[in-house]
Scaffold this active site. Structure first.
Site, PDB file in Angstrom:
ATOM      1  N   HIS A   1      82.530 -25.621 -74.615  1.00 25.88           N
ATOM      2  CA  HIS A   1      81.326 -25.002 -74.016  1.00 25.88           C
ATOM      3  C   HIS A   1      80.521 -26.229 -73.331  1.00 25.88           C
ATOM      4  CE1 HIS A   1      77.087 -23.427 -74.395  1.00 25.88           C
ATOM      5  NE2 HIS A   1      77.744 -22.166 -74.613  1.00 25.88           N
ATOM      6  N   ASP A   9      82.843 -16.306 -77.706  1.00 25.52           N
ATOM      7  CA  ASP A   9      83.736 -15.390 -77.149  1.00 25.52           C
ATOM      8  C   ASP A   9      85.019 -15.321 -77.599  1.00 25.52           C
ATOM      9  OD1 ASP A   9      81.872 -13.992 -75.609  1.00 25.52           O
ATOM     10  OD2 ASP A   9      82.148 -15.229 -74.045  1.00 25.52           O
TER      11      ASP A   9
END
Ligand code: ACO
Length: 432
Positions: free
Chosen positions: A308, A366
């Site tokens: 991320h 996710d």
């Protein structure tokens, strides 16, 4: 905002430039370089906006090093445990947790604006049956400005409020219409007596010829996923909404831009990509081969759902979703779900691998969400649409914040130009 000062030294002239830095309520200082070009004739260079704050915001705070995410100051874990999606939506939009009467009024308004103009429904027939649902959703959301003229005057706070309620209420209906079109089933109209997620499940899975019972665990799981996906400060799609909206474009156009930005596999499209990746990996025995591929600079393969831009620690949302995965799979009697087993093993092996440890790559939001969606019977191509439904709340909150800012200006970045310098036009016959 208190002001601190930073100094920047020009090593050619030895001139010292003093720059003000704004101190937020939490988080790092933000050096104000807006006067830099006027004073120094220089731009700053930050491709991907790694160290650039594009705006001031009071909505969401992330501490990526510590793995902290807060909406309006409330830790997302507390909201996931005690709140529900529409309450979180009200919090994000208005800044405070609503009182009972405010929440009832907000919920009533959202659940009584769920129908879409009948003509919009006919748009879906113009799409081929195998069109990606994200293409349909972004197209139809963009078209909504052609129908709802009472909510496109962005200088009118009442129009903005009507728009906010309308888009949050109708996006599940648009999503369900895209799904029903893709499988060739009749559209199911929204039901105002259901809650937000129950209504969504009903629009997805009911058929006119049979009864459909909403599974409360499915509705609870969706509600949780929606809370966790509702906002994430200045991410790619939210920044896109702000940038598109900063030109004064109507809000439906700005949200459609956000839907398109979300679609990419580096952003909201990752939930679909994770499931496809797990299916490709197939067995735990093959995990080392794929970890090797992910580490190979010459191989474009990446572990989807890992890494991320902001989190250099556990994404707090991933931990909560992993727990919900256990609960959902247990309830539907799918304790030994092979994809979940594979995902758990993949997480364990990656987190014990030097490459992922050194680069601080952890599972993101996710990594596990697709497993829940799949267990609920939602097809992969709809995963990113589900994300878009939840994130619409964040997009709207940020758009509202931007439009209400009296100092707001059109977003217009500059560039480092490396193309040709000035040259003269050459007639076509004289070109070599
Ligand atoms: N697998 C393997 N290596 C990775 C991964 C991954 N998933 N993610 C990052 N890396 C490596 C990069 O190769 C790079 O290595 P290098 O420094 O040796 O060149 C380093 O880690 C940093 O990665 P960047 O791509 O520079 O980081 P950036 O902040 O630009 O990208 C992103 C973040 C896009 C999320 C990236 O981690 C990624 O592609 N992850 C997979 C896709 C994904 O899961 N996206 C969803 C994000 S969450 C969301 O948007 C809802």
């Amino acid at each position: 905002m208190t002001i601190k000062r930073y100094e920047l030294k020009n090593l050619q002239t030895n001139d010292i430039l003093t720059l003000d830095a704004h101190e937020g309520s939490i988080g790092p200082d933000v050096i104000d370089i807006s006067g830099l070009y006027a004073k120094e004739g220089a731009f700053t260079f930050d491709p991907g906006f790694v160290a650039t704050a594009s705006c001031e915001s009071k909505i969401t705070f992330i501490d990526g090093e510590k793995g902290v995410l807060m909406y309006r100051g409330y830790p997302v874990g507390q909201l996931a445990e005690h709140s529900n999606f529409l309450e979180v939506a009200a919090l994000l939009l208005y800044g405070e947790l609503p009182t009972r009467s405010q929440l009832d009024a907000f919920t009533h308004s959202i659940m009584h604006h769920t129908m879409i103009n009948e003509t919009l429904l006919r748009f879906f027939n113009g799409f081929h049956y195998d069109a990606h649902p994200m293409a349909m959703v972004s197209g139809v959301v963009g078209s909504m400005s052609a129908f709802y003229h009472d909510s496109t005057d962005i200088s009118n706070p009442e129009h903005r409020e009507i728009f906010a309620h309308r888009i949050i209420a109708k996006i599940p209906t648009v999503a369900a219409a895209a799904y029903k079109h893709s499988i060739g089933q009749p559209f199911i109209y929204p039901r105002n007596d259901l809650d937000y997620c129950g209504n969504l499940l009903n629009m997805f899975f009911a058929v006119p010829c049979d009864d459909y019972e909403i599974d409360p665990i499915a509705a609870e799981a969706l509600d949780l996923l929606f809370i966790l996906h509702a906002d994430h400060e200045q991410n790619c799609s939210t920044s896109t909404v702000r940038l598109a909206g900063s030109s004064g474009a109507n809000p439906y156009a700005a949200i459609a831009a956000g839907v398109s930005a979300l679609w990419g596999p580096a952003h909201g499209g990752a939930n679909e990509a994770v499931l496809r990746m797990l299916e490709t990996i197939g067995t735990t025995a093959d995990i080392p081969r794929f970890i090797k591929k992910a580490k190979d600079k010459d191989d474009p393969f990446r572990l989807m759902g890992f890494g991320h831009r902001v989190y250099k620690n556990y994404d707090p949302r991933a931990t909560i979703i992993r727990k919900m995965c256990h609960k959902v799979l247990e309830r539907i009697g799918d304790n030994d779900n092979p994809l979940f087993e594979l995902a758990l093993k993949l997480e364990e092996m990656a987190l014990n691998d030097d490459y992922f440890v050194e680069k601080k790559l952890y599972p993101n939001v996710d990594f596990y969400s697709g497993i829940i969606y799949e267990a609920l019977g939602i097809p992969k191509s709809m995963f990113t649409v589900m994300f878009a439904i939840a994130r619409t709340v964040g997009w709207v909150a940020h758009w509202q914040e931007m439009i209400a800012d009296p100092g707001g200006r059109i977003g217009r970045p500059r560039q480092l130009y490396t193309g040709p310098t000035e040259r003269d036009y050459v007639a076509v016959d004289q070109r070599v």
